[in-house]
Design an enzyme around this catalytic site. Structure first.
Site, PDB file in Angstrom:
ATOM      1  N   ASN A 189     -12.840  -3.226   2.536  1.00 57.64           N
ATOM      2  CA  ASN A 189     -13.750  -2.095   2.628  1.00 57.64           C
ATOM      3  C   ASN A 189     -14.759  -2.181   1.484  1.00 57.64           C
ATOM      4  OD1 ASN A 189     -12.342  -1.097   4.846  1.00 57.64           O
ATOM      5  ND2 ASN A 189     -10.965   0.110   3.571  1.00 57.64           N
TER       6      ASN A 189
ATOM      7  N   ASP B  75       0.857  -1.179   0.000  1.00 56.72           N
ATOM      8  CA  ASP B  75       0.000   0.000   0.000  1.00 56.72           C
ATOM      9  C   ASP B  75       0.900   1.238   0.000  1.00 56.72           C
ATOM     10  OD1 ASP B  75      -3.215   0.554   0.988  1.00 56.72           O
ATOM     11  OD2 ASP B  75      -1.800   2.222   1.064  1.00 56.72           O
ATOM     12  N   ILE B  76       0.534   2.204  -0.837  1.00 51.22           N
ATOM     13  CA  ILE B  76       1.365   3.397  -0.977  1.00 51.22           C
ATOM     14  C   ILE B  76       1.333   4.249   0.296  1.00 51.22           C
ATOM     15  CG2 ILE B  76      -0.360   4.949  -2.004  1.00 51.22           C
ATOM     16  CD1 ILE B  76       1.741   5.673  -4.114  1.00 51.22           C
TER      17      ILE B  76
ATOM     18  N   HIS C  97     -10.217  -5.316  -3.175  1.00 44.95           N
ATOM     19  CA  HIS C  97      -8.887  -5.581  -2.635  1.00 44.95           C
ATOM     20  C   HIS C  97      -9.000  -5.981  -1.179  1.00 44.95           C
ATOM     21  CE1 HIS C  97      -9.880  -1.298  -2.479  1.00 44.95           C
ATOM     22  NE2 HIS C  97      -9.282  -1.268  -1.305  1.00 44.95           N
TER      23      HIS C  97
END
Ligand code: 5GP
Ligand code: ZN
Length: 112
Positions: free
Chosen positions: A87, A30-31, A100
């Site tokens: 989510n 994750d960025i 995801h």
């Protein structure tokens, strides 16, 4: 060119730090990590959300969970555990409309 950022990562048209790949799944960091280890696991085939998934999508989503198991083992969390989070929709905190699984590990508070 798709406007889905995760499809662009899968097509290697957008950079990402890839952690795991097989024929059905890609996993990348994750960025904006919310835990010491924060990896996103995505099906290579575009599925927007659990909220719109079809019966034919269960194999692809199941493969994401299997990839989580492999990531957990490869990264040394098989004994300690980790959190998986999906989510769903705007009130569920889903920002990217390509389904995801968040893999969060490395601390007791692995991202709320
Ligand atoms: P969501 O809020 O939709 O469940 O999670 C989307 C996640 O994707 C966020 O944690 C966000 O930091 C991450 N993200 C968004 N854009 C990019 C990107 O271009 N590259 C990577 N590696 N992660 C991204
Ligand atoms: Zn996509």
């Amino acid at each position: 060119m798709t406007d889905c950022v995760f499809c662009r990562i899968i097509a290697r048209q957008h950079p990402a730090d890839i952690e795991y790949e097989d024929d059905a799944v890609l996993a990348f960091k994750d960025i904006y990590p919310k835990a010491p280890v924060h990896v996103l696991i995505v099906p290579k085939r575009h599925i927007a959300s659990v909220m719109t998934m079809e019966p034919g999508d269960t194999e692809a989503l199941g493969r994401c969970l299997l990839a989580a198991r492999r990531l957990g083992e490869a990264k040394g969390f098989a004994g300690r555990g980790y959190r998986l989070r999906v989510n769903c929709g705007s009130e569920g905190g889903q920002v990217v409309d390509h389904v995801h699984v968040h893999f969060l590990a490395g601390g007791r508070a692995t991202g709320a």
